[in-house]
Design a protein around this motif. Structure first.
Motif, PDB file in Angstrom:
ATOM      1  N   TYR A 117       0.837  -1.208   0.000  1.00  0.00           N
ATOM      2  CA  TYR A 117       0.000   0.000   0.000  1.00  0.00           C
ATOM      3  C   TYR A 117       0.870   1.255   0.000  1.00  0.00           C
ATOM      4  O   TYR A 117       0.662   2.190  -0.767  1.00  0.00           O
ATOM      5  CB  TYR A 117      -0.916  -0.036   1.228  1.00  0.00           C
ATOM      6  CG  TYR A 117      -1.882   1.123   1.293  1.00  0.00           C
ATOM      7  CD1 TYR A 117      -3.031   1.131   0.506  1.00  0.00           C
ATOM      8  CD2 TYR A 117      -1.645   2.208   2.147  1.00  0.00           C
ATOM      9  CE1 TYR A 117      -3.926   2.190   0.555  1.00  0.00           C
ATOM     10  CE2 TYR A 117      -2.533   3.270   2.202  1.00  0.00           C
ATOM     11  CZ  TYR A 117      -3.665   3.263   1.411  1.00  0.00           C
ATOM     12  OH  TYR A 117      -4.546   4.310   1.462  1.00  0.00           O
ATOM     13  N   ARG A 118       1.894   1.247   0.888  1.00  0.00           N
ATOM     14  CA  ARG A 118       2.812   2.406   0.922  1.00  0.00           C
ATOM     15  C   ARG A 118       3.549   2.551  -0.395  1.00  0.00           C
ATOM     16  O   ARG A 118       3.710   3.660  -0.902  1.00  0.00           O
ATOM     17  CB  ARG A 118       3.810   2.245   2.078  1.00  0.00           C
ATOM     18  CG  ARG A 118       3.235   2.696   3.422  1.00  0.00           C
ATOM     19  CD  ARG A 118       4.184   2.374   4.556  1.00  0.00           C
ATOM     20  NE  ARG A 118       5.496   3.002   4.387  1.00  0.00           N
ATOM     21  CZ  ARG A 118       6.575   2.682   5.101  1.00  0.00           C
ATOM     22  NH1 ARG A 118       6.507   1.735   6.018  1.00  0.00           N
ATOM     23  NH2 ARG A 118       7.711   3.303   4.893  1.00  0.00           N
ATOM     24  N   ASN A 121       1.620   4.352  -3.016  1.00  0.00           N
ATOM     25  CA  ASN A 121       1.663   5.819  -2.901  1.00  0.00           C
ATOM     26  C   ASN A 121       2.991   6.378  -3.410  1.00  0.00           C
ATOM     27  O   ASN A 121       3.025   7.442  -4.039  1.00  0.00           O
ATOM     28  CB  ASN A 121       1.456   6.236  -1.444  1.00  0.00           C
ATOM     29  CG  ASN A 121      -0.013   6.211  -1.063  1.00  0.00           C
ATOM     30  OD1 ASN A 121      -0.882   6.359  -1.922  1.00  0.00           O
ATOM     31  ND2 ASN A 121      -0.289   6.032   0.219  1.00  0.00           N
ATOM     32  N   ALA A 124       2.815   6.568  -7.135  1.00  0.00           N
ATOM     33  CA  ALA A 124       1.999   7.698  -7.627  1.00  0.00           C
ATOM     34  C   ALA A 124       2.774   9.004  -7.489  1.00  0.00           C
ATOM     35  O   ALA A 124       2.717   9.879  -8.369  1.00  0.00           O
ATOM     36  CB  ALA A 124       0.684   7.764  -6.851  1.00  0.00           C
ATOM     37  N   ARG A 125       3.533   9.130  -6.392  1.00  0.00           N
ATOM     38  CA  ARG A 125       4.276  10.389  -6.192  1.00  0.00           C
ATOM     39  C   ARG A 125       5.523  10.440  -7.070  1.00  0.00           C
ATOM     40  O   ARG A 125       5.940  11.513  -7.490  1.00  0.00           O
ATOM     41  CB  ARG A 125       4.595  10.578  -4.704  1.00  0.00           C
ATOM     42  CG  ARG A 125       3.323  10.796  -3.888  1.00  0.00           C
ATOM     43  CD  ARG A 125       3.568  11.356  -2.502  1.00  0.00           C
ATOM     44  NE  ARG A 125       2.284  11.597  -1.842  1.00  0.00           N
ATOM     45  CZ  ARG A 125       1.749  10.807  -0.903  1.00  0.00           C
ATOM     46  NH1 ARG A 125       2.404   9.740  -0.475  1.00  0.00           N
ATOM     47  NH2 ARG A 125       0.567  11.095  -0.386  1.00  0.00           N
ATOM     48  N   THR A 157      -3.881   9.360  -4.603  1.00  0.00           N
ATOM     49  CA  THR A 157      -2.743   9.653  -3.732  1.00  0.00           C
ATOM     50  C   THR A 157      -2.587  11.163  -3.631  1.00  0.00           C
ATOM     51  O   THR A 157      -2.381  11.833  -4.651  1.00  0.00           O
ATOM     52  CB  THR A 157      -1.467   9.024  -4.314  1.00  0.00           C
ATOM     53  OG1 THR A 157      -1.671   7.612  -4.382  1.00  0.00           O
ATOM     54  CG2 THR A 157      -0.259   9.325  -3.431  1.00  0.00           C
ATOM     55  N   TRP A 158      -2.713  11.645  -2.405  1.00  0.00           N
ATOM     56  CA  TRP A 158      -2.626  13.097  -2.191  1.00  0.00           C
ATOM     57  C   TRP A 158      -1.248  13.605  -2.626  1.00  0.00           C
ATOM     58  O   TRP A 158      -0.226  12.986  -2.304  1.00  0.00           O
ATOM     59  CB  TRP A 158      -2.857  13.399  -0.711  1.00  0.00           C
ATOM     60  CG  TRP A 158      -3.336  14.795  -0.441  1.00  0.00           C
ATOM     61  CD1 TRP A 158      -4.034  15.593  -1.286  1.00  0.00           C
ATOM     62  CD2 TRP A 158      -3.158  15.533   0.769  1.00  0.00           C
ATOM     63  NE1 TRP A 158      -4.320  16.788  -0.679  1.00  0.00           N
ATOM     64  CE2 TRP A 158      -3.790  16.795   0.581  1.00  0.00           C
ATOM     65  CE3 TRP A 158      -2.533  15.275   1.994  1.00  0.00           C
ATOM     66  CZ2 TRP A 158      -3.813  17.769   1.565  1.00  0.00           C
ATOM     67  CZ3 TRP A 158      -2.575  16.258   2.972  1.00  0.00           C
ATOM     68  CH2 TRP A 158      -3.195  17.483   2.755  1.00  0.00           C
ATOM     69  N   GLY A 160      -0.137  13.405  -5.441  1.00  0.00           N
ATOM     70  CA  GLY A 160       0.334  12.516  -6.498  1.00  0.00           C
ATOM     71  C   GLY A 160      -0.527  12.761  -7.724  1.00  0.00           C
ATOM     72  O   GLY A 160      -0.301  13.696  -8.487  1.00  0.00           O
ATOM     73  N   ASP A 161      -1.591  11.966  -7.842  1.00  0.00           N
ATOM     74  CA  ASP A 161      -2.487  12.073  -9.005  1.00  0.00           C
ATOM     75  C   ASP A 161      -3.166  13.435  -9.089  1.00  0.00           C
ATOM     76  O   ASP A 161      -3.565  13.871 -10.163  1.00  0.00           O
ATOM     77  CB  ASP A 161      -3.612  11.036  -8.975  1.00  0.00           C
ATOM     78  CG  ASP A 161      -3.313   9.764  -8.212  1.00  0.00           C
ATOM     79  OD1 ASP A 161      -2.349   9.729  -7.431  1.00  0.00           O
ATOM     80  OD2 ASP A 161      -4.069   8.806  -8.396  1.00  0.00           O
ATOM     81  N   LEU A 199      -1.869   0.034  -8.720  1.00  0.00           N
ATOM     82  CA  LEU A 199      -0.762   0.322  -7.800  1.00  0.00           C
ATOM     83  C   LEU A 199      -0.314  -0.950  -7.087  1.00  0.00           C
ATOM     84  O   LEU A 199       0.811  -1.065  -6.641  1.00  0.00           O
ATOM     85  CB  LEU A 199      -1.166   1.394  -6.785  1.00  0.00           C
ATOM     86  CG  LEU A 199      -1.402   2.794  -7.369  1.00  0.00           C
ATOM     87  CD1 LEU A 199      -1.957   3.734  -6.305  1.00  0.00           C
ATOM     88  CD2 LEU A 199      -0.141   3.390  -7.977  1.00  0.00           C
ATOM     89  N   LYS A 255      -8.412  16.065   1.704  1.00  0.00           N
ATOM     90  CA  LYS A 255      -7.653  15.765   0.485  1.00  0.00           C
ATOM     91  C   LYS A 255      -8.057  16.665  -0.688  1.00  0.00           C
ATOM     92  O   LYS A 255      -7.416  16.671  -1.725  1.00  0.00           O
ATOM     93  CB  LYS A 255      -7.837  14.289   0.091  1.00  0.00           C
ATOM     94  CG  LYS A 255      -7.183  13.332   1.063  1.00  0.00           C
ATOM     95  CD  LYS A 255      -7.317  11.880   0.635  1.00  0.00           C
ATOM     96  CE  LYS A 255      -6.334  11.501  -0.449  1.00  0.00           C
ATOM     97  NZ  LYS A 255      -6.331  10.024  -0.688  1.00  0.00           N
TER      98      LYS A 255
END
Lengths: 284, 286
Positions: A117-118, A121, A124-125, A157-158, A160-161, A199, A255
């Motif tokens: 999960y991490r 993210n 995405a970043r 993803t805050w 990120g996307d 992801l 968010k």
């Protein structure tokens, strides 16, 4: 006696996609123009949102002024890259492929406890970092591809996307993006496939959310417009579905905002001192 | 016949100099058509959504007149009437105002300050602006006119007052963000058409709508400027979402025969006093 009956109204979410497409192409052109850009950059995932964004950008600016970039990681589904290629070809845009595996894994090696999960993210970043760098390299503005449903659910993803400065689809529910995609001629295999953030291996949006997009969108539209839950139950939605939608929306408001700043003065930015983002004045 | 040109323009946000230069260029483009009245949209010199920036960009009516005179003298010969929406500064108060100028003549003839300041949804006018509190017809060199700004016109009561006060032409500078994409035109555009036609037909007046275009931070101002005739037909309509010069001849001589066939306004003048008690009763209950 002649009986005349009200014609049943169309689906609440149905739009005139020719009008929407015209509006969004103008939006892209104008929002780029005042920022000093005539070229756009779209990260193409192989999904319907980025495909639709790419189609709009090509219409707005001409395919030769649009850069498409695919950003796979070694854990990404091979189908995603294949579909990204299909989309770029469909709209006559050249596709650049930049593998983010080394970027992501270089950091992941430092954190052996990292969960999938991490890492999702981080991917995405990492994509956001590449997108902004290519933006400078090509003098092309990154376009966001997030739709209204995922924005309302906080299903992104805050930083990120959601990072690109201009987003044509952000006020369209997923259901409406599908309609627009069909109108714009996005390849059917992309419109019809199950949406996935890709992801984590095997992931799908609807499994993550525990809801179907088509049902969730109708609930969202009614909830945002202030209809009570009973109204939605009468339309055939279950209290469980309704609560799930409301819980997702109401746990993710942060968010959809800029970070929280402690307010001390009467000139606190965006609290007291309010200017629209396109505010300018004559240069003297 | 009074020849009109609606300047459906897209101002650059906050750039007064650029926007007055754009107006000058548009007038130069109109020299051959030689309109007698040109009509600009709401908030033309600055763009519509300014939030607190109103305070930095609002003009006094004199400052506006000076700037208009300056550019008018460079591009125009003979008198030119000009209707323009702008953010007005008057002492410490700010208004959303429409002004009617007779350039090369008597100057400012009338100023209307928007009464209905939309403060809902995407709109937040009353946070930054004060309300006007009158609707009044005024004399131009062609006849009697009135001005209403955007939401003012969405309350048909204001047009009724203007018509009762003698207006033959109602000028409506507007800025209308597109919303409602279920039909072939945005829902707000349909609403403008319906309102303009029904108000014009009810009172036997011309309605001249000048509507801003351009995206302002994602909000697409729709355009679709139009002229509705006293019979309630659309004489001309500008395109959506793009700049245009919209030309129309207003034949004020048509108004008396149209009103003779359809005497709603004179019926209203006779019937309105009969309803006065009800109006008072309702107002007391508000």
């Amino acid at each position: 006696m002649k009986v005349v009956r009200e014609v049943p109204r169309g689906e609440v979410l149905a739009l005139d996609y020719a009008l929407v497409a015209d509006y969004l192409t103008r939006f892209i052109r104008e929002e780029l123009a005042w920022r000093g850009f005539s070229r756009a950059l779209v990260a193409v995932s192989g999904g319907v949102d980025s495909a639709t964004t790419l189609a709009l950008a090509a219409r707005a600016l001409g395919a030769e002024n649009v850069h498409a970039v695919a950003l796979p990681h070694r854990e990404s589904s091979p189908e995603s890259l294949e579909h990204a290629g299909l989309v770029a070809e469909a709209f006559g845009v050249g596709l650049e492929v930049i593998d983010i595996t080394d970027m992501v894994e270089g950091y992941a090696r430092l954190r052996p406890e990292m969960t999938p999960y991490r890492k999702g993210n981080v991917k995405a970043r990492a994509r956001m970092v590449v997108l902004y760098d290519l933006s400078m390299a090509y003098h092309a503005l990154p376009l966001g591809t997030g739709n209204k449903t995922e924005r309302l659910f906080g299903y992104f993803t805050w930083h990120g996307d959601d990072a690109p400065p201009v987003n044509p689809l952000g006020d369209l529910y997923k259901t409406q993006v599908w309609g627009l995609a069909e109108y714009l001629g996005v390849p059917e295999v992309i419109v019809k496939k199950a949406p996935t953030a890709d992801l984590e291996p095997g992931q799908t949006d609807e499994a993550d959310l525990g809801l179907s997009y088509r049902r969730a969108d109708v609930i969202l539209e009614h909830y945002l417009k202030g209809y009570p839950d009973d109204y939605l139950v009468r339309l055939g939605y279950s209290p469980k579905e309704i609560q799930r939608v409301k819980a997702l929306v109401n746990s993710t408001h942060h968010k959809r905002h800029l970070p929280t700043v402690a307010v001390l003065s009467t000139t606190a930015i965006n609290e007291f001192y309010l200017r629209p983002l396109d505010f300018r004045m004559d240069e003297r | 016949m009074v020849s009109h040109a609606i300047l459906q323009l897209k101002p650059a946000k906050g750039r007064l100099e650029a926007n007055f230069a754009r107006l000058e260029a548009a007038l130069a483009e109109l020299r051959e058509a030689r309109p007698e009245v040109v009509v600009l949209p709401e908030a033309y010199p600055t763009g519509y959504f300014l939030q607190g920036g109103v305070r930095e960009l609002a003009l006094t009516v004199d400052e506006l007149e000076d700037r208009l005179n300056e550019l008018y003298r460079r591009v125009w010969e003979g008198p030119l009437d000009l209707v323009i929406g702008f953010y007005e500064r008057d002492g410490g108060a700010y208004y959303n105002t429409a002004a009617y100028f007779e350039l090369g003549g008597r100057g400012l003839l009338h100023r209307h300050r928007k009464v209905f300041l939309p403060t809902y949804g995407v709109f937040d006018e009353e946070r930054y602006l004060s309300r006007g509190h009158e609707v009044r017809a005024f004399d131009t060199r062609f006849g009697k006119a009135a001005m209403l700004i955007c939401e003012d016109f969405w309350h048909t009561l204001t047009s009724t007052l203007a018509a009762l006060d003698g207006a033959e032409v109602i000028y409506v500078p507007a800025a209308s963000p597109a919303r409602g994409f279920g039909g072939r035109v945005p829902a707000n555009v349909g609403r403008w058409r319906d309102l303009a036609r029904s108000v014009a037909a009810e009172h036997g007046v011309y309605v001249v709508l000048s509507s801003l275009v351009g995206f302002e931070a994602g909000k697409g101002l729709s355009g679709g400027s139009l002229v509705a005739s006293p019979e309630g037909t659309l004489l001309v309509e500008g395109p959506l979402f793009e700049e245009a010069l919209v030309l129309a001849e207003l034949d004020l001589d048509r108004i008396p025969p149209v009103r003779y066939d359809n005497p709603m306004l004179s019926d209203l003048k006779s019937g309105l006093p009969l309803l006065w008690n009800d109006l008072e009763r309702i107002l007391e209950g508000l």
